[in-house]
Design a protein around this motif. Structure first.
Motif, PDB file in Angstrom:
ATOM      1  N   SER A  29      40.863  59.444 115.370  1.00 18.36           N
ATOM      2  CA  SER A  29      40.097  60.494 115.719  1.00 18.36           C
ATOM      3  C   SER A  29      39.686  61.381 114.381  1.00 18.36           C
ATOM      4  O   SER A  29      40.217  61.193 113.506  1.00 18.36           O
ATOM      5  CB  SER A  29      40.934  61.622 116.371  1.00 18.36           C
ATOM      6  N   ASN A  30      38.402  62.120 114.748  1.00 14.79           N
ATOM      7  CA  ASN A  30      37.903  62.798 113.622  1.00 14.79           C
ATOM      8  C   ASN A  30      39.056  63.528 112.986  1.00 14.79           C
ATOM      9  O   ASN A  30      38.980  63.702 111.366  1.00 14.79           O
ATOM     10  CB  ASN A  30      36.710  63.810 113.926  1.00 14.79           C
ATOM     11  N   GLN A  31      39.861  64.444 113.587  1.00 14.87           N
ATOM     12  CA  GLN A  31      40.801  65.056 113.008  1.00 14.87           C
ATOM     13  C   GLN A  31      41.908  64.586 112.384  1.00 14.87           C
ATOM     14  O   GLN A  31      42.383  64.925 111.145  1.00 14.87           O
ATOM     15  CB  GLN A  31      41.385  65.738 114.128  1.00 14.87           C
ATOM     16  N   GLN A  32      42.488  63.187 112.922  1.00 10.06           N
ATOM     17  CA  GLN A  32      43.207  62.684 112.044  1.00 10.06           C
ATOM     18  C   GLN A  32      42.614  62.186 110.785  1.00 10.06           C
ATOM     19  O   GLN A  32      43.401  62.176 109.712  1.00 10.06           O
ATOM     20  CB  GLN A  32      43.665  61.211 113.031  1.00 10.06           C
ATOM     21  N   HIS A  64      37.021  54.137 107.755  1.00 10.25           N
ATOM     22  CA  HIS A  64      36.967  55.976 107.905  1.00 10.25           C
ATOM     23  C   HIS A  64      36.906  56.710 106.893  1.00 10.25           C
ATOM     24  O   HIS A  64      36.722  57.621 106.710  1.00 10.25           O
ATOM     25  CB  HIS A  64      38.495  56.068 108.660  1.00 10.25           C
TER      26      HIS A  64
END
Ligand code: SIN
Length: 275
Positions: A29-32, A64
């Protein structure tokens, strides 16, 4: 820093953290991704256990964090130029990373970071040691810091890659390997912390000094920056991953397990020009 999408446990106060509560074998996820970015900047090298990465997933993980780098000397497996095989066995004449270095620091824009996945490890040995360039800088006297501030150093791939090629019998007569001049003191773009950016593997001389002056200064900086006090040592298990920040650490692979097998893959993330 506080983290909610990952669990981060420092291994030493200066360098290294174990990260759990995340599955690198699935899209992140973007937060990870944001939290891994933060943790990398804060701890300089991150360690993960039990992550069975395929080549595709390994590349997707690297992407990423930026575009993937292609190694200037070692080709990847068929169809995967961005993968750097890391392999040693009873036939090996050398291994990757036998000397302290920051990956491909001879590039004009050296890699931001590297993600190494090992699927096969020897029963004992084959650790990787990392040293914090920022802790090394912090420990210098104010006078030495001021002296080093305006200096640049030349980093060359020529002697490194030609030695490898000679040992494994790879033809490289017409190849030209990267060479670049970088500041001796580098500011990290995320944390703004300063670190020493010279390493025994690639740095050949300090620009503008005589040969003797450069040798003496580099010998001091190489010794100083790889002291045990600035290090963390990673003991691999099958399917471990290490993700290091080439802007703030140097590392060395310990070849104490010959003739055992140690095998896996690295992806390397493109970086920017050191300042
Ligand atoms: C490297 O990327 O320099 C190799 C590190 C290792 O095999 O531990």
């Amino acid at each position: 820093m506080s983290y909610s999408a990952i669990d981060v446990t420092p291994v030493t106060p200066r360098i290294g953290a174990e990260v759990s509560g995340i599955d690198l074998t699935n899209p992140l996820s973007n937060q990870q991704v944001d939290e891994l970015h933060q943790a990398l900047a804060e701890h300089q090298v991150l360690f993960f256990r039990d992550q069975k990465l395929t080549l595709e997933r390994h590349k997707a993980l690297g992407r990423h964090f930026g575009e993937l780098h292609i190694h200037p000397n070692t080709p990847g497996p068929e169809g995967h130029p961005e993968i750097l095989p890391i392999h040693a066995d009873g036939e090996s004449k050398r291994i990757a990373g036998e000397n302290w270095h920051s990956d491909v620091s001879c590039d004009i824009e050296p890699p931001l970071g590297s993600i190494l996945y090992l699927h096969t490890v020897p029963p004992v040995g084959g650790d990787t040691l990392f040293a914090s360039a920022q802790a090394a800088y912090d420990a210098l006297s104010p006078t030495m810091k001021t002296f080093l501030e305006g200096l640049t150093a030349t980093h060359s791939g020529d002697h490194v890659y030609r030695r490898t090629n000679a040992l494994i019998g790879r033809e490289d007569r017409n190849k030209v390997f990267p060479k670049a001049s970088h500041p001796v003191v580098r500011t990290h773009p995320v944390t703004r912390r300063k670190g020493l950016f010279v390493n025994r593997g690639f740095t050949t001389h300090i620009d503008g000094l005589t040969e003797a002056e450069s040798r003496a200064l580099l010998d001091f900086l190489f010794e100083h920056s790889t002291q045990p006090a600035f290090q963390v040592r990673f003991r691999w298990q099958p399917h471990s991953v290490a993700f290091w920040d080439n802007r703030s650490v140097q590392h060395i692979a310990m070849w104490d397990y010959f003739p055992q097998v140690r095998s896996g893959f690295r992806v390397t993330i493109k970086g920017d020009r050191p300042v």
